[in-house]
Design an enzyme around this catalytic site. Structure first.
Site, short mmCIF file in Angstrom:
data_model
loop_
_atom_site.label_atom_id
_atom_site.label_comp_id
_atom_site.label_asym_id
_atom_site.label_seq_id
_atom_site.Cartn_x
_atom_site.Cartn_y
_atom_site.Cartn_z
N CYS A 194 -12.60 17.52 14.57
CA CYS A 194 -13.33 17.56 15.83
C CYS A 194 -14.50 16.59 15.92
O CYS A 194 -14.53 15.70 16.78
CB CYS A 194 -13.85 18.97 16.09
SG CYS A 194 -12.62 20.27 15.96
N HIS B 235 -20.25 19.74 20.02
CA HIS B 235 -20.03 19.56 18.57
C HIS B 235 -20.46 18.19 18.08
O HIS B 235 -19.85 17.61 17.17
CB HIS B 235 -18.56 19.81 18.23
CG HIS B 235 -18.37 20.34 16.83
ND1 HIS B 235 -17.14 20.53 16.26
CD2 HIS B 235 -19.28 20.71 15.89
CE1 HIS B 235 -17.26 20.99 15.03
NE2 HIS B 235 -18.56 21.12 14.78
#
Length: 587
Positions: free
Chosen positions: A81, A142
């Site tokens: 990610c 993130h």
């Protein structure tokens, strides 16, 4: 003579049609389109209908593919990610921004870490903001939050070109849902528990021995050992024992709205925010990045989708995400923006093969491609869906087999906005507009470099004159158990150390003939083997010369939990709030 006049008339008519068609296209291109970017989390390329899945229902994503362009060789710049999304936002390999790791922590672990997307990186949101776009991010970030204090927000979306943010500054984890097995640093937590128990047992043994007169030891020493053990326990349990409060939070701009978040209403809140953003900015131009929390574990799915798919909880979650896509597309139609909006749908990397609960598969399917999430070289970890739609500008029903990258979105949207790419840095992405419109037949990418953390695992060479797609693997993960196709004993495959195999000469595949990477070529089976390996080797050396040293954002120091950096909606450590109330009742 009649035939001559007829030919002239026909030529004039065709020229006129082409002229007016091009004028219409240019007019569409001259006006800045709205830009809507969908990015799924952990979705496998084999999980949606337009890529061959006939059991999970994804009618809305499939409609985008029918009405637009589908890419079949769309590649993420990283198989996890944090680095993949950094590359997506900046158009640059994550190793250039310091978002590639040389240790086992390959993604950000805490909201209260100090690592994140550096302030000197220029995102596409920043460039579009400078060209009159209202920019919004709904969903997962993130990319870090703070650097030196709990509210400096140096890595926050609003510090990277977004005018509006609603979502998770972190990512979903099993820890975010009650009664789910913890997901964050499980092996380390097990060791810390063991050490704490050993210390406790030692203290109890010494105390019992002292009271029974079997051991000659001063109470002061036992007291010091008890204090040391208590401090050790507090030092790690204060972070890992409260992950739901520290990481599972929702923010609106700089303010925390839920801590911890209530998963049962998260999807409705995200959808409401996306629709509201479109309505508020319908006079445009706007950039809306919808960064789904779906389909990452714990796969929390609202009641009306539970048990509806043929693939358990994972399939339910995919179908809920597709429904959300449909609702957002409906809002575009309602505002009359369908023909004036450039839409993109993709996943940040491949499906997570090791995500399991007993015999239940909780991760995605990567189709015919080997490997999955966390694997820097194998196709299953990096080949993802890539779908575009812009009615009247991009030809409907088009399929493109050329190599493309998530990094290409950066120069593509900057071009559409009338912007200019930064000239003070290397941009690895390429403008896709000519390819998407059919004005170019070949991808501009000749080589693509596939990293696992900061380690180069494989290189792809697009030999344009022959159509071959050569791929050389220098490093591959060791599957566990052997032949399993994933690292089931470890949760995710490592990038270095004993968990990988180095290949000299490299494993070579021609993906145009062997997309599943099932049969490596050799000098005996491929006459061009040596020349291809030399060509890829020279390209790798040239690529490495373009890299410059930068601070590593995912160093151990940067990813560990720092209480003074913890976002908190109360007075730390009493962090709890719910400012959303029942705002989703009517959705």
């Amino acid at each position: 003579v009649i035939l001559l006049y007829f030919r002239r008339y026909l030529l004039m008519a065709l020229t006129s049609c082409l002229f007016w068609d091009m004028c219409g296209l240019c007019a569409a291109m001259d006006s800045k389109p709205n830009i809507l970017l969908f990015l799924a989390d952990d979705l496998g390329i084999g999980d949606i209908g337009c890529y061959g899945n006939n059991t999970i229902r994804t009618p809305n994503i499939d409609r985008l593919a029918r009405e637009g362009v589908k890419l079949t060789q769309h590649i993420a710049a990283a198989p996890l990610c944090t680095p993949s999304r950094a590359a997506f936002l900046t158009g640059r390999y994550p190793i250039r921004s310091g978002m590639a790791s040389s240790n086992r922590y390959r993604a950000l672990q805490w909201n209260a870490g100090s690592g994140g997307l550096p302030a000197n990186e220029t995102t596409f949101a920043r460039l579009l903001q400078q060209h009159g776009y209202t920019t919004g991010l709904i969903g997962k970030w993130h990319q870090g939050v703070n650097c030196e204090s709990f509210n400096d927000h140096c890595h926050h979306p609003l510090n990277h070109g977004f005018d509006y943010f609603y979502g998770m500054p972190f990512t979903l984890l099993n820890n975010c849902q009650e009664n789910k097995r913890p997901e964050l640093d499980v092996a380390l937590q097990a060791k810390l528990w063991l050490y704490s128990q050993i210390i406790s047992l030692a203290v109890l043994t010494l105390t019992a021995g002292k009271l029974a007169g079997l051991i000659s030891i001063r109470w002061k020493i036992i007291a010091c050992l008890t204090l040391a053990g208590s401090l050790f326990f507090i030092s790690w349990y204060s972070s890992y024992g409260f992950v739901q409060y520290w990481n599972c939070i929702l923010m609106r701009n700089h303010d925390i709205t839920e801590q911890p978040m209530r998963l049962e209403r998260t999807a409705s809140l995200m959808l409401k925010e996306a629709v509201s953003f479109i309505k508020r900015n319908r006079h445009g131009p706007f950039l809306l990045f919808v960064s789904f929390l779906h389909v990452h574990t714990p796969l929390f799915t609202t009641a009306k989708f539970l048990g509806k798919s043929r693939h358990g909880l994972y399939g339910d979650n995919v179908e809920e995400m597709d429904w959300m896509v449909g609702k957002i597309l409906d809002s575009l139609d309602k505002e009359g923006l369908k023909n004036h909006t450039f839409i993109y749908f993709a996943s940040d990397h491949g499906g997570h093969l090791e995500a399991q609960d007993g015999f239940a598969q909780l991760g995605g399917w990567n189709g015919i491609y080997k490997g999955g999430k966390g694997m820097g070289g194998w196709e299953g970890g990096i080949r993802v869906p890539g779908v575009f739609r812009w009615p009247g500008v991009l030809p409907a029903g088009t399929v493109i087999d050329e190599p493309t990258s998530l990094m290409d979105i950066y120069p593509t949207v900057v071009y559409l906005a009338g912007g200019i790419l930064p000239q003070d840095r290397v941009i690895d992405g390429r403008n896709l507009v000519p390819l998407l419109q059919g004005r170019a037949q070949k991808s501009e990418h000749e080589f693509l470099f596939h990293y696992c953390g900061s380690y180069l695992h494989a290189v792809r060479w697009h030999q344009k004159d022959s159509g071959a797609i050569w791929k050389a693997h220098y490093v591959t993960p060791v599957f566990h158990p052997p032949g399993a196709g994933a690292c089931y004993g470890k949760g995710i495959c490592p990038c270095f150390g004993e968990g990988v195999t180095h290949h000299d000469p490299p494993l070579l595949f021609d993906l145009s003939r062997d997309p599943s990477e099932a049969k490596p070529l050799s000098a005996d089976t491929e006459p061009l083997f040596d020349s291809v390996i030399r060509k890829i080797g020279r390209a790798t050396e040239e690529h490495r010369r373009t890299l410059t040293p930068v601070p590593e954002q995912l160093s151990v120091y940067n990813v560990v939990w720092k209480p003074w950096l913890q976002p908190c909606c109360g007075t730390f450590p009493f962090c709890w709030c719910d400012k959303e109330g029942d705002s989703t009742q009517n959705l």
